[in-house]
Design an enzyme around this catalytic site. Sequence first.
Site, PDB file in Angstrom:
ATOM      1  N   HIS A   1       0.794  -1.239   0.000  1.00 22.63           N
ATOM      2  CA  HIS A   1       0.000   0.000   0.000  1.00 22.63           C
ATOM      3  C   HIS A   1       0.820   1.280   0.000  1.00 22.63           C
ATOM      4  O   HIS A   1       0.270   2.363  -0.129  1.00 22.63           O
ATOM      5  CB  HIS A   1      -0.927   0.028   1.220  1.00 22.63           C
ATOM      6  CG  HIS A   1      -0.208   0.409   2.473  1.00 22.63           C
ATOM      7  ND1 HIS A   1       0.520  -0.502   3.187  1.00 22.63           N
ATOM      8  CD2 HIS A   1      -0.079   1.594   3.117  1.00 22.63           C
ATOM      9  CE1 HIS A   1       1.069   0.108   4.235  1.00 22.63           C
ATOM     10  NE2 HIS A   1       0.729   1.374   4.214  1.00 22.63           N
TER      11      HIS A   1
HETATM   12  C1  UD1 Z   1      -1.487   6.595   5.908  1.00 25.03           C
HETATM   13  C2  UD1 Z   1      -0.060   6.840   6.376  1.00 25.03           C
HETATM   14  C3  UD1 Z   1       0.816   5.624   6.151  1.00 25.03           C
HETATM   15  C4  UD1 Z   1       0.185   4.356   6.670  1.00 25.03           C
HETATM   16  C5  UD1 Z   1      -1.153   4.186   6.002  1.00 25.03           C
HETATM   17  C6  UD1 Z   1      -1.817   2.933   6.529  1.00 25.03           C
HETATM   18  C7  UD1 Z   1       0.500   9.197   6.070  1.00 25.03           C
HETATM   19  C8  UD1 Z   1       1.393  10.156   5.377  1.00 25.03           C
HETATM   20  N1  UD1 Z   1       0.556   7.947   5.671  1.00 25.03           N
HETATM   21  O1  UD1 Z   1      -1.524   6.819   4.527  1.00 25.03           O
HETATM   22  O2  UD1 Z   1       2.032   5.832   6.839  1.00 25.03           O
HETATM   23  O3  UD1 Z   1       1.020   3.258   6.375  1.00 25.03           O
HETATM   24  O4  UD1 Z   1      -1.979   5.326   6.305  1.00 25.03           O
HETATM   25  O5  UD1 Z   1      -2.933   2.594   5.791  1.00 25.03           O
HETATM   26  O6  UD1 Z   1      -0.203   9.598   6.970  1.00 25.03           O
HETATM   27  N2  UD1 Z   1      -8.975   5.305   1.890  1.00 25.03           N
HETATM   28  C9  UD1 Z   1     -10.229   4.746   1.923  1.00 25.03           C
HETATM   29  N3  UD1 Z   1     -10.756   4.438   3.117  1.00 25.03           N
HETATM   30  C10 UD1 Z   1     -10.122   4.656   4.287  1.00 25.03           C
HETATM   31  C11 UD1 Z   1      -8.842   5.212   4.250  1.00 25.03           C
HETATM   32  C12 UD1 Z   1      -8.285   5.530   3.047  1.00 25.03           C
HETATM   33  O7  UD1 Z   1     -10.842   4.528   0.900  1.00 25.03           O
HETATM   34  O8  UD1 Z   1     -10.670   4.344   5.353  1.00 25.03           O
HETATM   35  C13 UD1 Z   1      -8.374   5.647   0.611  1.00 25.03           C
HETATM   36  C14 UD1 Z   1      -8.302   7.147   0.414  1.00 25.03           C
HETATM   37  O9  UD1 Z   1      -9.313   7.606  -0.366  1.00 25.03           O
HETATM   38  C15 UD1 Z   1      -6.950   7.344  -0.241  1.00 25.03           C
HETATM   39  C16 UD1 Z   1      -6.147   6.164   0.148  1.00 25.03           C
HETATM   40  O10 UD1 Z   1      -7.066   5.153   0.580  1.00 25.03           O
HETATM   41  O11 UD1 Z   1      -7.084   7.328  -1.644  1.00 25.03           O
HETATM   42  C17 UD1 Z   1      -5.165   6.474   1.222  1.00 25.03           C
HETATM   43  O12 UD1 Z   1      -4.933   5.339   2.033  1.00 25.03           O
HETATM   44  P1  UD1 Z   1      -3.694   5.134   3.016  1.00 25.03           P
HETATM   45  O13 UD1 Z   1      -2.455   4.921   2.247  1.00 25.03           O
HETATM   46  O14 UD1 Z   1      -4.012   4.146   4.057  1.00 25.03           O
HETATM   47  O15 UD1 Z   1      -3.763   6.425   3.780  1.00 25.03           O
HETATM   48  P2  UD1 Z   1      -2.820   7.533   3.858  1.00 25.03           P
HETATM   49  O16 UD1 Z   1      -3.578   8.371   4.820  1.00 25.03           O
HETATM   50  O17 UD1 Z   1      -2.365   8.104   2.596  1.00 25.03           O
END
Ligand code: UD1
Length: 362
Positions: A201
Amino acid sequence: MTIVGARPQFIKAAATSAAVRRAGISEVIVHTGQHYDQSMSEVFFNQMGIPHEDYNLGVGSGSHAYMTAAILQGIERLLEEVRPDAVLVFGDTNSTMAGALAAAKMHVPVGHVEAGMRSFNRLMPEEINRVMTDHIATWHYCSTQNAADNLVREGITSGIEVTGDVMTDAVMQFSQKAVFPPAVLADADLQAGRFITMTCHRAENTDDMTRLASILAGIARISASTPVVYPVHPRTLSRLTESGLCLPTGVIATGPLSYLDMLALMKNSAAILTDSGGIQKEAYLLGVPCVTMRDETEWIETVESGWNALSGADADAIAACVEAAMKPGTRATRTPLFGDGHAADRIAAHLLAELTSSKSTI
Ligand code: UD1
């Protein structure tokens, strides 16, 4: 005030929240809303017995600047309203850094759980968050001596506590409760020790189509002969959909799994393939060889011990490392690299002592 927002933080907070409350400290939990899907958030609160959050900022997804700014504003407002004696943040997400910054600017002491981790790669947003948070935190709760040494090298010399890792506490508390096979995979006919669990991810892997295609090519070589179970993260799912790239034959895809289901899968895997930070530790704690699809790791102890190999995103390297990981091996006997399962109690005891002494000097 405990600030959480993303999936790995719920797991860490499960351990500290219980310990903080055992120590008699009143806790207010703030969920920033960075992760909001039921399967990425609520299931962890329910399954791990984390008290329901007192406040939810509902920031949702967005650019780094948007998320950071929205969390800063929301936490500042809550700090004014709640007036906590201290703030606790976890790990390296935007919620960690923005929560710590809001508190530090309002002169509220910040405890950083999992302080001192470094990949030495400033292209990772998480690395920026770690460095920033450590330099504004008051108390640094380090998982390992190596993390403490990193802080000292950056000139941070006070408030360092090597407590062990709160994820060890969580694995020790929950792994006996993990039932294999998980109900969601009941139809997959998984045989213990004869499949791979993978996760992927990280932005550097999913947002670069060349790297993502290369990772999928590596997985295709493994999944041709060994089932690969892959709980697909929402970020990766959207990148796959946008790019038209497909998961190879032999990959058993699921949605994001609960903590207990993930533990059950990992514990029974022949090997684990990941780009997650926390899973590298969990693999070591569960005694399962790990291959990490990154060019460097914060958890160097897992590599030095022979239980983790860095493959990067190269298809050949991924296939070769997984093949080597699956061979019964000559790996070193595992030592308690990440503490004894009582990290959260040490953090709570330290916090209580600090809060008590600051009250007695007012
Ligand atoms: C964050 C953290 C990262 C961590 C990850 C775990 C930062 C900079 N990064 O990344 O270190 O490893 O979380 O997952 O804070 N999305 C959904 N549903 C959700 C959550 C996210 O659909 O409940 C989608 C969002 O629309 C987005 C993407 O997933 O497109 C981002 O996901 P993710 O990589 O988990 O979240 P970050 O906040 O970027």
